[in-house]
Design a protein around this motif. Structure first.
Motif, PDB file in Angstrom:
ATOM      1  N   HIS A 194       0.806  -1.230   0.000  1.00  0.00           N
ATOM      2  CA  HIS A 194       0.000   0.000   0.000  1.00  0.00           C
ATOM      3  C   HIS A 194       0.836   1.277   0.000  1.00  0.00           C
ATOM      4  O   HIS A 194       0.283   2.366   0.173  1.00  0.00           O
ATOM      5  CB  HIS A 194      -0.913   0.020   1.235  1.00  0.00           C
ATOM      6  CG  HIS A 194      -1.877  -1.121   1.287  1.00  0.00           C
ATOM      7  ND1 HIS A 194      -3.020  -1.173   0.536  1.00  0.00           N
ATOM      8  CD2 HIS A 194      -1.855  -2.270   2.007  1.00  0.00           C
ATOM      9  CE1 HIS A 194      -3.662  -2.306   0.793  1.00  0.00           C
ATOM     10  NE2 HIS A 194      -2.973  -2.987   1.680  1.00  0.00           N
ATOM     11  N   THR A 221     -11.959  -6.590   7.459  1.00  0.00           N
ATOM     12  CA  THR A 221     -11.136  -5.461   7.008  1.00  0.00           C
ATOM     13  C   THR A 221     -10.950  -4.464   8.143  1.00  0.00           C
ATOM     14  O   THR A 221     -11.693  -4.470   9.120  1.00  0.00           O
ATOM     15  CB  THR A 221     -11.807  -4.711   5.828  1.00  0.00           C
ATOM     16  OG1 THR A 221     -13.077  -4.242   6.275  1.00  0.00           O
ATOM     17  CG2 THR A 221     -11.975  -5.606   4.618  1.00  0.00           C
ATOM     18  N   MET A 222      -9.935  -3.633   7.979  1.00  0.00           N
ATOM     19  CA  MET A 222      -9.668  -2.617   9.003  1.00  0.00           C
ATOM     20  C   MET A 222      -9.016  -1.418   8.333  1.00  0.00           C
ATOM     21  O   MET A 222      -8.192  -1.584   7.422  1.00  0.00           O
ATOM     22  CB  MET A 222      -8.719  -3.214  10.048  1.00  0.00           C
ATOM     23  CG  MET A 222      -8.313  -2.250  11.130  1.00  0.00           C
ATOM     24  SD  MET A 222      -7.261  -3.103  12.336  1.00  0.00           S
ATOM     25  CE  MET A 222      -6.708  -1.698  13.306  1.00  0.00           C
ATOM     26  N   GLU A 223      -9.379  -0.224   8.768  1.00  0.00           N
ATOM     27  CA  GLU A 223      -8.742   0.983   8.221  1.00  0.00           C
ATOM     28  C   GLU A 223      -7.450   1.226   8.978  1.00  0.00           C
ATOM     29  O   GLU A 223      -7.401   1.148  10.197  1.00  0.00           O
ATOM     30  CB  GLU A 223      -9.672   2.193   8.388  1.00  0.00           C
ATOM     31  CG  GLU A 223     -10.809   2.202   7.382  1.00  0.00           C
ATOM     32  CD  GLU A 223     -11.385   3.614   7.204  1.00  0.00           C
ATOM     33  OE1 GLU A 223     -11.166   4.459   8.088  1.00  0.00           O
ATOM     34  OE2 GLU A 223     -12.045   3.840   6.182  1.00  0.00           O
ATOM     35  N   THR A 236      -4.863   7.006   4.705  1.00  0.00           N
ATOM     36  CA  THR A 236      -5.582   5.870   5.307  1.00  0.00           C
ATOM     37  C   THR A 236      -5.838   4.821   4.227  1.00  0.00           C
ATOM     38  O   THR A 236      -6.251   5.177   3.120  1.00  0.00           O
ATOM     39  CB  THR A 236      -6.945   6.338   5.873  1.00  0.00           C
ATOM     40  OG1 THR A 236      -6.688   7.405   6.781  1.00  0.00           O
ATOM     41  CG2 THR A 236      -7.646   5.225   6.623  1.00  0.00           C
ATOM     42  N   THR A 238      -7.290   0.514   3.528  1.00  0.00           N
ATOM     43  CA  THR A 238      -8.033  -0.599   4.134  1.00  0.00           C
ATOM     44  C   THR A 238      -7.221  -1.881   3.944  1.00  0.00           C
ATOM     45  O   THR A 238      -6.776  -2.181   2.841  1.00  0.00           O
ATOM     46  CB  THR A 238      -9.409  -0.744   3.455  1.00  0.00           C
ATOM     47  OG1 THR A 238     -10.094   0.509   3.611  1.00  0.00           O
ATOM     48  CG2 THR A 238     -10.230  -1.828   4.120  1.00  0.00           C
ATOM     49  N   THR A 240      -7.040  -6.128   4.613  1.00  0.00           N
ATOM     50  CA  THR A 240      -7.924  -7.273   4.869  1.00  0.00           C
ATOM     51  C   THR A 240      -7.207  -8.349   5.671  1.00  0.00           C
ATOM     52  O   THR A 240      -5.975  -8.414   5.669  1.00  0.00           O
ATOM     53  CB  THR A 240      -8.405  -7.927   3.548  1.00  0.00           C
ATOM     54  OG1 THR A 240      -7.270  -8.564   2.949  1.00  0.00           O
ATOM     55  CG2 THR A 240      -8.970  -6.899   2.579  1.00  0.00           C
TER      56      THR A 240
END
Length: 329
Positions: A194, A221-223, A236, A238, A240
């Motif tokens: 990312h 999922t998480m930010e 930011t 996301t 998984t």
């Protein structure tokens, strides 16, 4: 040998103190904030952990233990002194007897360093205990009987795997792959996939919230917030749980292979006991989702996690003296 007043689980990521009759009285991160300019300790434990990655240049957040071994002797001594006083309370007149645990693979020199630091921190007597034995006692296994029990203790800096019978370690292995390596693997993955720099605390939060080592039908999922590698600005993304699983695959494989190799070296009688009794997982790292399944699939042996796995080593360290008295050692 009279039972010790205090048992200390001297972990790479946290320190737990167990006192007889009260149980776990203290659980704090093994982090020290140190002011280089003034040459003094600013904060110890939770207060210091919150400073990681957030301090001005003159203050360093130090982890004095690396991979279960003392890397900074003076700071470890100060940290131990602080926690012992905190656990004993101000009104302690006598110096305590302390049981303290070390990973099963430590050298004689490293063992001496732990003992010396504990004496310097104010102990009257010091008993050094191997981590897997403490973990087995804390998990409620009766290690005094002539049966084989297998314990896999996944801590912050090391994973200790041992087959225990009659109060001693028969076969063991200690590998330097554990909770902190999971965090680093997540940091590397998020940077690569990312283009995002994240800190230790964020990586730990990802691991705890959506971390898994086993394929799940439903991905979570998480930010995640961090700094963009290219623009240098906050960003930011996301993440998984499937990504996290892939990121942790290498670490997981190393742990499972180590378990496998200890089983290969286990005497046949004890191996038969382990098939009947199963493998017990302890340590904070075993809280990561899916470890039981992964080890069961690979070994074909039923695997379960101890109750409250992060505390069992400290409890076992505190109760070690009583158990050994039963054995007449």
């Amino acid at each position: 040998m009279a039972s010790a007043d205090i048992g200390i689980d001297l972990g790479t990521s946290s320190i737990l103190v167990y006192t007889k009759g009260k149980g776990i009285v203290l659980k704090e991160p093994s982090v020290v904030a140190y002011d280089k300019d003034a040459d003094k300790v600013k904060a110890i434990g939770e207060e210091a952990r919150q400073m990681i990655g957030r301090t001005p240049g003159n203050i360093m957040a130090i982890r004095p233990l690396r991979q279960g071994v003392i890397s900074d002797y003076t700071i470890t001594e100060k940290m131990l002194k602080h926690f012992i006083q905190k656990a004993m309370g101000r009104k302690a007149f006598r110096k305590p007897r302390i049981s303290i645990c070390v990973p099963s693979g430590v050298t004689e020199v490293e063992r001496k360093a732990v003992e010396e630091a504990t004496y310097q921190a104010g102990a009257r007597e010091v008993y050094i205990i191997e981590e897997p034995i403490a973990a087995a006692i804390g998990a409620g296994i009766d290690i005094t009987k002539p049966f084989g029990n297998m314990v896999v203790d996944i801590g912050g800096g090391t994973t200790d795997i041992a087959v225990i019978s009659l109060g001693g370690v028969v076969v063991s292995s200690s590998i330097k792959v554990a909770g902190n390596d999971f965090d680093e693997a997540i940091i590397r993955h998020v940077r690569k996939a990312h283009n995002l720099f994240i800190g230790e605390q964020t990586a730990e939060a990802v691991k705890m919230k959506i971390g898994t080592v086993c394929k799940r039908p439903q991905a979570e999922t998480m930010e995640v917030k961090g700094r963009n590698v290219i623009t240098g600005l906050p960003k930011t993304v996301t993440v998984t749980s499937e990504e996290v699983r892939e990121a942790l695959q290498e670490c997981t494989t190393k742990i499972v292979e180590a378990v496998h190799s200890v089983l290969e070296k286990t005497p046949p009688e004890l191996a038969a006991d382990i098939v009947d009794r199963g493998i017990v997982l302890t340590g904070g790292g075993s809280l990561l989702d899916g470890f039981e399944e992964v080890i069961s699939q690979r070994t074909g042996i039923n695997t379960m996690t101890a109750e409250n796995p992060a505390c069992v080593v400290a409890e076992g360290t505190g109760r070690y003296a009583e158990v050994m008295e039963e054995l007449g050692k």
